[in-house]
Design a protein around this motif. Structure first.
Motif, short mmCIF file in Angstrom:
data_model
loop_
_atom_site.label_atom_id
_atom_site.label_comp_id
_atom_site.label_asym_id
_atom_site.label_seq_id
_atom_site.Cartn_x
_atom_site.Cartn_y
_atom_site.Cartn_z
N GLY A 142 4.22 -4.98 -2.49
CA GLY A 142 5.60 -4.87 -2.04
C GLY A 142 5.65 -4.16 -0.69
N VAL A 143 6.84 -3.67 -0.32
CA VAL A 143 6.98 -2.93 0.93
C VAL A 143 7.13 -1.42 0.67
CG1 VAL A 143 8.25 -2.80 3.13
CG2 VAL A 143 7.94 -5.00 2.03
N TYR A 144 7.50 -1.04 -0.56
CA TYR A 144 7.61 0.39 -0.87
C TYR A 144 6.26 1.08 -0.74
CZ TYR A 144 12.26 -0.15 -3.06
OH TYR A 144 13.58 -0.40 -3.32
N TYR A 145 5.23 0.40 -1.21
CA TYR A 145 3.90 1.02 -1.21
C TYR A 145 3.43 1.32 0.23
CZ TYR A 145 -0.91 1.94 -2.63
OH TYR A 145 -2.13 2.54 -2.83
N GLY A 203 8.59 0.60 -9.81
CA GLY A 203 9.73 0.37 -8.92
C GLY A 203 10.85 1.38 -9.05
N SER A 204 12.01 1.01 -8.52
CA SER A 204 13.17 1.89 -8.35
C SER A 204 13.57 2.70 -9.58
CB SER A 204 14.40 1.07 -7.98
OG SER A 204 14.32 0.61 -6.68
N VAL A 205 13.77 2.02 -10.70
CA VAL A 205 14.29 2.69 -11.89
C VAL A 205 13.25 3.70 -12.40
CG1 VAL A 205 15.10 2.34 -14.25
CG2 VAL A 205 15.79 0.75 -12.44
N VAL A 241 13.79 4.06 -3.67
CA VAL A 241 14.63 3.36 -4.64
C VAL A 241 15.66 2.49 -3.92
CG1 VAL A 241 14.40 5.35 -6.20
CG2 VAL A 241 16.49 5.05 -4.97
N GLN A 242 16.04 1.43 -4.55
CA GLN A 242 17.07 0.56 -3.97
C GLN A 242 18.39 1.33 -3.90
OE1 GLN A 242 15.28 -3.45 -6.04
NE2 GLN A 242 17.49 -3.13 -6.14
N SER A 243 19.18 1.03 -2.84
CA SER A 243 20.46 1.72 -2.66
C SER A 243 21.39 1.50 -3.86
CB SER A 243 21.14 1.23 -1.38
OG SER A 243 21.11 -0.18 -1.30
N PRO A 264 15.94 -3.10 5.03
CA PRO A 264 16.77 -3.89 4.11
C PRO A 264 15.89 -4.69 3.15
CG PRO A 264 16.79 -4.85 6.32
CD PRO A 264 15.91 -3.65 6.39
N GLU A 265 16.40 -4.92 1.96
CA GLU A 265 15.65 -5.72 0.98
C GLU A 265 16.56 -6.86 0.54
OE1 GLU A 265 14.95 -2.09 -1.81
OE2 GLU A 265 13.22 -3.41 -1.96
N SER A 266 15.98 -8.04 0.32
CA SER A 266 16.84 -9.13 -0.14
C SER A 266 16.40 -9.63 -1.50
CB SER A 266 16.91 -10.25 0.89
OG SER A 266 15.65 -10.53 1.40
N SER A 280 11.79 -1.83 -12.67
CA SER A 280 12.00 -2.34 -11.31
C SER A 280 13.47 -2.34 -10.92
CB SER A 280 11.48 -3.78 -11.21
OG SER A 280 12.34 -4.66 -11.89
N GLY A 281 13.72 -2.45 -9.64
CA GLY A 281 15.09 -2.58 -9.16
C GLY A 281 15.59 -4.00 -9.35
N GLN A 282 14.67 -4.99 -9.19
CA GLN A 282 15.11 -6.39 -9.22
C GLN A 282 15.65 -6.84 -10.56
OE1 GLN A 282 12.18 -5.63 -7.86
NE2 GLN A 282 10.53 -6.26 -9.19
N ARG A 283 15.25 -6.17 -11.63
CA ARG A 283 15.67 -6.65 -12.95
C ARG A 283 17.20 -6.70 -13.06
NH1 ARG A 283 13.22 -7.44 -17.99
NH2 ARG A 283 14.70 -7.34 -19.69
N TYR A 295 12.47 -11.26 -6.90
CA TYR A 295 11.88 -10.01 -6.38
C TYR A 295 12.83 -9.47 -5.32
CZ TYR A 295 8.05 -6.83 -4.92
OH TYR A 295 7.26 -5.74 -4.65
N THR A 296 13.27 -8.25 -5.47
CA THR A 296 14.11 -7.61 -4.45
C THR A 296 13.17 -6.84 -3.54
OG1 THR A 296 15.91 -7.46 -6.03
CG2 THR A 296 16.07 -6.07 -4.06
N VAL A 297 12.99 -7.33 -2.34
CA VAL A 297 11.92 -6.79 -1.50
C VAL A 297 12.24 -6.98 -0.01
CG1 VAL A 297 10.55 -8.95 -1.46
CG2 VAL A 297 9.36 -6.72 -1.40
N1 GLU Z 1 12.85 -3.24 -4.80
C1 GLU Z 1 11.74 -3.17 -5.71
C2 GLU Z 1 12.07 -2.23 -6.83
O1 GLU Z 1 12.94 -1.44 -6.73
C3 GLU Z 1 10.45 -2.74 -5.05
C4 GLU Z 1 10.14 -3.45 -3.79
C5 GLU Z 1 8.90 -2.99 -3.09
O2 GLU Z 1 8.00 -2.45 -3.76
O3 GLU Z 1 8.84 -3.16 -1.87
O4 GLU Z 1 11.47 -2.24 -7.85
#
Ligand code: GLU
Length: 330
Positions: free
Chosen positions: A45-48, A76-78, A94-96, A126-128, A157-160, A202-204
């Motif tokens: 992902g991009v968080y790492y 992920g986020s949660v 974490v996602q906004s 930004p993540e989409s 994860s945030g995407q769920r 995937y929210t990324v």
């Molecule tokens: N948005 C994802 C999440 O909250 C992670 C994305 C990423 O790792 O770049 O789980």
């Protein structure tokens, strides 16, 4: 004579060691290194890499702050919000929208209630909400997911929740109307390529390793546009229109940027973390923003100003001190 020289030598060496030890600033020896860890996401992902970028910038000043930032790959986020609140991790990305939910005690935090110790530092890229499907599946819009085998994301994860929100909005019950998987984002691209799933969410941020992997295999795949979402954007104020820049994924079947909706990656901590630590990290990232931005293409649009947007929880006092010092906040 020989004996005398040996004694003299021992005396000189001892005196040298003694003098040298005493004259070195005691702090350099005595100051213990403080370790803090940032919870991120899957390694593709991009968080790492974002955690990596923060640690790279801050760890350069190890002699100044005696601080060492390390990075952990997580679900992920949660997961990150919960780990920061439990004191298992000091920082999290974490996602906004998850930050909003956690602060207000909604969705995943409905039973636990508002996470009142959650503190914001800043936001990043930004993540989409990215929906990838095999060309052979007939999935060209969200409604086509009915009856299909779809990865909606692991529970941490945030995407769920993003997947569930858009599915519900389109009248699809993920428990009944499709075969939903709860896999981690890092596993989904291979599953898609192997034909074991039809699509995944995937929210990324973009570009991401996972999406490159999903789009560059033998199975031809495409991004599914997510449109007709005006009501969704009205209902959930933290969602905004976004698009997937196709230039990063030349092997995907789409030829143009793909419309969808999105959120922002944000950086959080707990009210329990000492201000000096949060101040040091905030200062190093902001003072060296141009170097930071070179570490990932997803950061190209970052400015000091837009990095204070998309936050719900109050600023941590350490971050606030820095922002006031440099005039970003009056
Ligand atoms: N948005 C994802 C999440 O909250 C992670 C994305 C990423 O790792 O770049 O789980």
């Amino acid at each position: 004579m020989k004996k005398f020289s040996l004694v003299t030598l021992i005396v000189i060496v001892t005196a040298f060691i003694f003098t040298f030890t005493l004259s070195t600033p005691p702090t350099a020896h005595a100051k213990k290194l403080t370790f803090v860890t940032i919870g991120t996401g899957g390694v593709t992902g991009v968080y790492y890499p974002t955690g990596g970028a923060i640690s790279k910038i801050v760890n350069k000043k190890r002699n100044k702050y005696h601080l060492k930032v390390t990075v952990e790959s997580t679900g992920g986020s949660v997961f990150n919000v919960n780990a920061v609140m439990a004191g298992d991790l000091e920082f999290g990305i974490v996602q906004s929208d998850r930050q909003y939910q956690a602060w207000h005690g909604l969705k995943e935090w409905k039973d636990k209630g508002p996470q009142k110790d959650l503190r914001a530092i800043c936001s990043f890229h930004p993540e989409s909400i990215t929906l990838v499907a095999g060309d052979d599946t007939g999935i060209w819009k969200v409604e086509d997911l009915r009856g299909k085998h779809v990865n909606i994301g692991n529970p941490g994860s945030g995407q769920r929740q993003n997947s569930i929100d858009i599915l519900e909005y389109k009248g699809i019950d993920y428990k009944k109307d499709l075969k939903a998987e709860g896999l981690k984002a890092a596993e989904a691209p291979k599953m898609l390529q192997d034909g074991r799933i039809d699509a995944f969410f995937y929210t990324v941020g973009h570009p991401s390793g996972a999406i490159k992997e999903a789009t560059s295999g033998r199975r031809k795949v495409h991004f599914v546009p997510i449109t007709g979402i005006e009501g969704l954007l009205k209902k959930y104020p933290y969602y905004a229109k976004a698009f997937i820049p196709i230039k990063f994924y030349p092997m995907a079947s789409n030829k143009k940027d793909v419309p969808t909706f999105g959120v922002k990656a944000t950086f959080v901590t707990s009210a329990k973390i000492p201000a000096w630590i949060v101040y040091a990290i905030t200062k190093e990232v902001f003072d060296n923003l141009e170097d930071f931005k070179k570490l990932h293409p997803a950061y190209s649009i970052l400015t000091k100003k837009n990095m204070l947007e998309g936050l719900t929880a109050p600023f941590h006092p350490g971050a606030l001190k820095y922002f006031k010092e440099v005039g970003l906040i009056k």
